[in-house]
Design a protein around this motif. Sequence first.
Motif, PDB file in Angstrom:
ATOM      1  N   ASN A 332       0.815  -1.223   0.000  1.00 31.01           N
ATOM      2  CA  ASN A 332       0.000   0.000   0.000  1.00 31.01           C
ATOM      3  C   ASN A 332       0.848   1.272   0.000  1.00 31.01           C
ATOM      4  O   ASN A 332       0.408   2.321   0.447  1.00 31.01           O
ATOM      5  N   LYS A 333       2.085   1.127  -0.478  1.00 31.75           N
ATOM      6  CA  LYS A 333       2.977   2.273  -0.732  1.00 31.75           C
ATOM      7  C   LYS A 333       3.394   3.024   0.527  1.00 31.75           C
ATOM      8  O   LYS A 333       3.436   4.260   0.563  1.00 31.75           O
ATOM      9  N   ILE A 334       3.676   2.252   1.589  1.00 32.86           N
ATOM     10  CA  ILE A 334       4.259   2.832   2.795  1.00 32.86           C
ATOM     11  C   ILE A 334       5.727   2.411   2.861  1.00 32.86           C
ATOM     12  O   ILE A 334       6.034   1.226   2.715  1.00 32.86           O
ATOM     13  N   GLY A 335       6.621   3.353   3.044  1.00 36.39           N
ATOM     14  CA  GLY A 335       8.047   3.065   3.203  1.00 36.39           C
ATOM     15  C   GLY A 335       8.468   3.335   4.641  1.00 36.39           C
ATOM     16  O   GLY A 335       7.922   4.224   5.297  1.00 36.39           O
ATOM     17  N   TYR A 336       9.442   2.563   5.125  1.00 39.11           N
ATOM     18  CA  TYR A 336       9.875   2.713   6.521  1.00 39.11           C
ATOM     19  C   TYR A 336      11.399   2.751   6.594  1.00 39.11           C
ATOM     20  O   TYR A 336      12.084   1.849   6.107  1.00 39.11           O
ATOM     21  N   GLY A 403      26.339   7.965   5.240  1.00 39.90           N
ATOM     22  CA  GLY A 403      25.434   8.801   4.465  1.00 39.90           C
ATOM     23  C   GLY A 403      24.963   8.137   3.187  1.00 39.90           C
ATOM     24  O   GLY A 403      23.791   8.246   2.803  1.00 39.90           O
ATOM     25  N   ASN A 404      25.867   7.428   2.518  1.00 41.44           N
ATOM     26  CA  ASN A 404      25.491   6.750   1.279  1.00 41.44           C
ATOM     27  C   ASN A 404      24.624   5.514   1.551  1.00 41.44           C
ATOM     28  O   ASN A 404      23.748   5.184   0.753  1.00 41.44           O
ATOM     29  N   LYS A 405      24.856   4.851   2.678  1.00 41.55           N
ATOM     30  CA  LYS A 405      23.949   3.752   3.076  1.00 41.55           C
ATOM     31  C   LYS A 405      22.530   4.293   3.247  1.00 41.55           C
ATOM     32  O   LYS A 405      21.561   3.696   2.802  1.00 41.55           O
ATOM     33  N   GLN A 406      22.431   5.452   3.933  1.00 40.89           N
ATOM     34  CA  GLN A 406      21.111   6.031   4.184  1.00 40.89           C
ATOM     35  C   GLN A 406      20.436   6.430   2.877  1.00 40.89           C
ATOM     36  O   GLN A 406      19.212   6.310   2.745  1.00 40.89           O
ATOM     37  N   LYS A 407      21.220   6.891   1.914  1.00 45.13           N
ATOM     38  CA  LYS A 407      20.651   7.232   0.608  1.00 45.13           C
ATOM     39  C   LYS A 407      20.103   5.991  -0.102  1.00 45.13           C
ATOM     40  O   LYS A 407      19.084   6.065  -0.789  1.00 45.13           O
ATOM     41  N   VAL A 408      20.763   4.853   0.088  1.00 43.11           N
ATOM     42  CA  VAL A 408      20.263   3.590  -0.484  1.00 43.11           C
ATOM     43  C   VAL A 408      18.916   3.238   0.151  1.00 43.11           C
ATOM     44  O   VAL A 408      17.974   2.832  -0.537  1.00 43.11           O
ATOM     45  N   VAL A 409      18.822   3.409   1.484  1.00 43.88           N
ATOM     46  CA  VAL A 409      17.567   3.112   2.192  1.00 43.88           C
ATOM     47  C   VAL A 409      16.433   3.992   1.651  1.00 43.88           C
ATOM     48  O   VAL A 409      15.353   3.500   1.318  1.00 43.88           O
ATOM     49  N   PHE A 410      16.690   5.296   1.544  1.00 39.97           N
ATOM     50  CA  PHE A 410      15.685   6.210   0.993  1.00 39.97           C
ATOM     51  C   PHE A 410      15.352   5.832  -0.450  1.00 39.97           C
ATOM     52  O   PHE A 410      14.192   5.830  -0.852  1.00 39.97           O
ATOM     53  N   GLY A 411      16.407   5.526  -1.211  1.00 42.11           N
ATOM     54  CA  GLY A 411      16.244   5.228  -2.636  1.00 42.11           C
ATOM     55  C   GLY A 411      15.326   4.053  -2.902  1.00 42.11           C
ATOM     56  O   GLY A 411      14.549   4.068  -3.860  1.00 42.11           O
ATOM     57  N   LYS A 412      15.393   3.039  -2.049  1.00 40.92           N
ATOM     58  CA  LYS A 412      14.551   1.852  -2.309  1.00 40.92           C
ATOM     59  C   LYS A 412      13.067   2.166  -2.118  1.00 40.92           C
ATOM     60  O   LYS A 412      12.210   1.622  -2.807  1.00 40.92           O
ATOM     61  N   TRP A 413      12.761   3.105  -1.189  1.00 40.83           N
ATOM     62  CA  TRP A 413      11.352   3.473  -0.996  1.00 40.83           C
ATOM     63  C   TRP A 413      10.885   4.477  -2.040  1.00 40.83           C
ATOM     64  O   TRP A 413       9.719   4.455  -2.456  1.00 40.83           O
ATOM     65  N   CYS A 425      14.473   8.567  12.951  1.00 36.77           N
ATOM     66  CA  CYS A 425      15.819   9.167  13.028  1.00 36.77           C
ATOM     67  C   CYS A 425      16.506   9.121  11.662  1.00 36.77           C
ATOM     68  O   CYS A 425      17.573   8.525  11.509  1.00 36.77           O
ATOM     69  N   PRO A 426      15.907   9.762  10.636  1.00 40.08           N
ATOM     70  CA  PRO A 426      16.404   9.619   9.262  1.00 40.08           C
ATOM     71  C   PRO A 426      17.785  10.196   9.000  1.00 40.08           C
ATOM     72  O   PRO A 426      18.434   9.817   8.028  1.00 40.08           O
ATOM     73  N   THR A 427      18.252  11.128   9.854  1.00 40.56           N
ATOM     74  CA  THR A 427      19.572  11.719   9.596  1.00 40.56           C
ATOM     75  C   THR A 427      20.593  11.313  10.653  1.00 40.56           C
ATOM     76  O   THR A 427      21.636  11.943  10.789  1.00 40.56           O
ATOM     77  N   ARG A 428      20.296  10.256  11.391  1.00 33.33           N
ATOM     78  CA  ARG A 428      21.204   9.791  12.443  1.00 33.33           C
ATOM     79  C   ARG A 428      22.514   9.278  11.840  1.00 33.33           C
ATOM     80  O   ARG A 428      22.518   8.472  10.916  1.00 33.33           O
TER      81      ARG A 428
END
Length: 497
Positions: A332-336, A403-413, A425-428
């Motif tokens: 249902n298009k929810i990303g976490y 930082g690049n790991k976090q970008k991968v996480v965001f990118g997949k959603w 905690c998206p910028t932790r």
Amino acid sequence: MSVILEAKHISKNFGLTQALKDVSVTIDEGEVIGLIGENGSGKSTLSSIISGVYPQSEGELTLDGKPYKPADTLDAQNHGISMIAQEMGTLPGIKVADNLFIGKEQLFTKHGVVDRKKMYQEARKALEKIGIDNIHPEDPIIKYSLEERKLIEVVRALYTNPRIFIVDETTTALSQRGRDIIYQVIKNMKKENKTVLFISHDLEELMEVCSKLIVLRDGVFVAELEKSEFEEEKIKELMVGRKLTGDYYRSDYDGSYGKEVVLSAEKLYVGDSLKGVSLELHKGEILGIGGLTDCGMHELGKALFGNVKPLYGEVKLGNGKKITSEKQAIKNKIGYVSKNRDQEALILSASIMENTVLPSLSMIAKGGVITKGAEKKFTDKQVKDMSIKCREIGQNVGDLSGGNKQKVVFGKWLGNESEIYILDCPTRGIDIGVKAFMYQLMYRLKKEGKSILMISEELPELIGMSDRILIMKDGQIQDSFTRSEELNESVLIKKMV
């Protein structure tokens, strides 16, 4: 003040990537020295060389004026240098005491048999020495949270009574109580004329704790600043190599959003963590959730994503559909985005491509078939859109900077075309440059009508980005605040404690 350690012309290559280039620094006794720089600047690489994780490619180290070439971390410890690494360093499946004394079992061994009673007594003393009384040596390590396990690593590193103590991004994994324990350890070491190398992305923390800062950028030494030279804008400029103009949070005070409710929680109860929490997230809204670490906000994020099943209450979409599992949420298009990125948001041993396509396999498939070409095209787009620095999309995610790991996480959603984002905690643990990128991305998503629920332990981030803020305490929502120029940290803190 005498020199304890000197790094001369240190370079380090990982294949074709040069992580450090001709870095020379001097470390004095009795100093708390901050190593600072953006993700990928070489901070952790330099620390890892000093602590024996791996050798330098070029250059030399001297300790007390003598050549120093640690064969491994145990050798470094024998020379008086201990490090707590950024990644989790405890072993599952064994007890707390066994984790504390890895490699030191001979201290408690007689005729080939480990005296467990003696080991537990010594472990208890070591824990109590730094003020930890709620962790028991005989318990299995799995019983404890990620934060508590990180504190166990601190105790293990300090057991050898090091002269140089390296703290790599440790405080990002800790609540205020855990941070206070670390700060006290640092104060005590300084009093004893010992040295601390402190790595953190929190500029305020660095300026408060450190007596000197060493700035690295792209693997190169940039500057060394004394306490009298600490100035936030100057430090940021040295880190990123350009002047950062203005603030990187939202500059507007328009806290408006759509009337449509896209996700709601009704009287959620989860163990002792959530006690009847109800909320609504609207279309085009950034809803901030704040509080102390153990207030229940992190469990709330998991419950909204279907990761944790509530004892009572329910999570519903705007159309009335109930969310009871992660699979349903993703469909249902929810990303976490989890607070614990390396443990819960990524498969570190898998490639960038494998991680990126995971939630979107049904989208990529044509006629039930998923081709490598389709996966590559999908991933290439996310790498480009998110400006992910990597050698290739087949590279293991575990090799990337935080930082690049976090970008991968965001990118997949983003690739899955999510409409609702639950960000814990998206910028932790990421640097100011990547933080600015993330904040711009979040604001863009809001403007596109996407909805964001942002859980954060950073009050400036909550105030700077949210349309509305809900403050939690003891598993319940205490109060709500709307976006305004007058809203400040002290107002929120009063509701948190």
